[in-house]
Design an enzyme around this catalytic site. Structure first.
Site, PDB file in Angstrom:
ATOM      1  N   ASN A  11      18.749   4.772  71.580  1.00  0.00           N
ATOM      2  CA  ASN A  11      17.911   4.909  72.767  1.00  0.00           C
ATOM      3  C   ASN A  11      17.111   3.613  72.875  1.00  0.00           C
ATOM      4  OD1 ASN A  11      16.050   5.535  74.744  1.00  0.00           O
ATOM      5  ND2 ASN A  11      14.937   7.064  73.529  1.00  0.00           N
ATOM      6  N   LYS A  13      15.200   2.664  75.179  1.00  0.00           N
ATOM      7  CA  LYS A  13      13.938   2.799  75.926  1.00  0.00           C
ATOM      8  C   LYS A  13      13.814   1.617  76.905  1.00  0.00           C
ATOM      9  CE  LYS A  13      12.093   5.452  72.154  1.00  0.00           C
ATOM     10  NZ  LYS A  13      10.929   5.961  71.424  1.00  0.00           N
ATOM     11  N   HIS A  96      13.038  13.669  77.117  1.00  0.00           N
ATOM     12  CA  HIS A  96      12.445  12.893  76.009  1.00  0.00           C
ATOM     13  C   HIS A  96      10.930  13.111  76.037  1.00  0.00           C
ATOM     14  CE1 HIS A  96      11.117   9.579  73.521  1.00  0.00           C
ATOM     15  NE2 HIS A  96      12.338   9.536  73.034  1.00  0.00           N
ATOM     16  N   GLU A  98       8.579  11.166  75.768  1.00  0.00           N
ATOM     17  CA  GLU A  98       7.852  10.170  76.579  1.00  0.00           C
ATOM     18  C   GLU A  98       7.901  10.549  78.063  1.00  0.00           C
ATOM     19  OE1 GLU A  98       9.909   6.778  74.974  1.00  0.00           O
ATOM     20  OE2 GLU A  98       8.899   7.104  73.056  1.00  0.00           O
ATOM     21  N   GLU A 167      13.183  15.902  68.026  1.00  0.00           N
ATOM     22  CA  GLU A 167      12.368  14.709  67.829  1.00  0.00           C
ATOM     23  C   GLU A 167      10.900  15.098  67.721  1.00  0.00           C
ATOM     24  OE1 GLU A 167      14.562  10.943  69.313  1.00  0.00           O
ATOM     25  OE2 GLU A 167      13.370  11.733  70.948  1.00  0.00           O
ATOM     26  N   GLY A 173       8.499   6.447  66.814  1.00  0.00           N
ATOM     27  CA  GLY A 173       7.918   5.110  66.880  1.00  0.00           C
ATOM     28  C   GLY A 173       6.722   4.900  65.959  1.00  0.00           C
ATOM     29  N   SER A 211      11.768   7.761  64.107  1.00  0.00           N
ATOM     30  CA  SER A 211      11.707   6.779  63.005  1.00  0.00           C
ATOM     31  C   SER A 211      12.879   6.900  62.040  1.00  0.00           C
ATOM     32  CB  SER A 211      10.375   6.883  62.258  1.00  0.00           C
ATOM     33  OG  SER A 211       9.297   6.577  63.134  1.00  0.00           O
TER      34      SER A 211
HETATM   35  P1  PGA Z   1      12.192   5.846  67.221  1.00  0.00           P
HETATM   36  O1  PGA Z   1      12.467   6.592  68.604  1.00  0.00           O
HETATM   37  O2  PGA Z   1      13.492   5.842  66.451  1.00  0.00           O
HETATM   38  O3  PGA Z   1      11.756   4.467  67.602  1.00  0.00           O
HETATM   39  O4  PGA Z   1      11.134   6.624  66.512  1.00  0.00           O
HETATM   40  C1  PGA Z   1      13.336   7.680  68.687  1.00  0.00           C
HETATM   41  C2  PGA Z   1      13.328   8.225  70.089  1.00  0.00           C
HETATM   42  O5  PGA Z   1      12.253   8.268  70.710  1.00  0.00           O
HETATM   43  O6  PGA Z   1      14.385   8.604  70.642  1.00  0.00           O
END
Ligand code: PGA
Length: 250
Positions: A11, A13, A96, A98, A167, A173, A211
């Site tokens: 992903n 982003k 997601h 976000e 998640e 992140g 992460s």
């Molecule tokens: P990350 O993000 O691996 O940077 O923690 C995962 C995600 O939000 O899909």
């Protein structure tokens, strides 16, 4: 536990540029011969055209990061499922955290987005996950089950065609990862919920995200109900992403 190969999804982003994308994909494709798992890259929609041509004839599937809950019409800035299909998109992330957090997407909106994707033959990657406050209040199961229930309710028997990504919001992140045991515990809850909804629950890949990196991927992927990963930050570095694809190929 599913029987098929693990599914590893990057992903990106809101990262990338025409030149950075081309360089990253070239580095990854150069060593894909050593990889046996399934893989996909979910990229910003403006790069779908570029990525469609870079990934054509490659084993990496093309993915998007969101889709409109509307079919078409006066929705400035939105991208429809039909438009994604025009670019041979195979997967689309929906819900997601976000998007839920910064764009106020509700469980119902996420469920409709999954429906839009399924209707045009795109596999929605439905994200669920609890915040830190919810985990500390002992509400993890309640939250993820509520989020998945909305998608199950809206999609009926098609539910076996989705991918689920667990998640935990506190792990995204942050460098904090759920332990393999914490992940497995939630994945098992989600699997049981899918089993109650479809006879084909074992076909649904349940990915872990938050992460995930080259150091922790193998232990997470060793859990019986962890069928792959949804990888943010670590998917932007070819070396790290490749080492995770290899960990998923064992
Ligand atoms: P990350 O993000 O691996 O940077 O923690 C995962 C995600 O939000 O899909």
């Amino acid at each position: 536990m599913t029987m098929s190969a693990k599914l590893m999804v990057g992903n990106w982003k809101m990262h990338g540029s025409l030149s950075a994308n081309a360089a990253l994909v070239a580095d990854v494709l150069a060593v894909m011969g050593q990889v046996q798992c399934r893989s996909a890259l979910c990229v910003p929609s403006v790069y779908l055209g570029q990525m469609q041509s870079l990934l054509s004839c490659s084993p990496i599937a093309l993915g998007a990061q969101d889709v409109s809950s509307h079919a078409s019409g006066a929705y400035t800035g939105e991208v429809s499922a039909d438009m994604l299909r025009d670019f041979a998109v195979r997967y689309c992330i929906v819900g997601h955290s976000e998007r839920r957090q910064y764009h106020s997407e509700t469980d119902i909106v996420v469920a409709i987005k999954a429906q839009r994707a399924l209707a045009v033959g795109i596999t929605p990657i439905v994200c669920v996950g609890e915040s830190l406050a919810e985990r500390e209040a002992g509400q993890t199961e309640l939250v993820v089950k509520r989020q998945l229930a909305a998608v199950i309710q809206a999609n009926g028997h098609c539910i076996s065609e989705i991918v689920v990504a667990y998640e935990p919001v506190w792990a995204i992140g942050t460098g904090l990862t759920a332990s393999p045991q914490q992940a497995q515990q939630v994945h098992a809850v989600l699997r049981a919920q899918l089993r109650a909804a479809t006879a084909h629950a074992d076909r649904v890949a349940i990915l872990y995200g938050g992460s995930m990196n080259a150091a922790n991927a193998q232990d997470l992927l060793a859990q019986p109900d962890v069928d792959g990963g949804l990888i943010g930050g670590a998917s932007l570095k070819a070396v790290d992403f490749l080492s995770m694809l290899k960990a998923a190929s064992r």
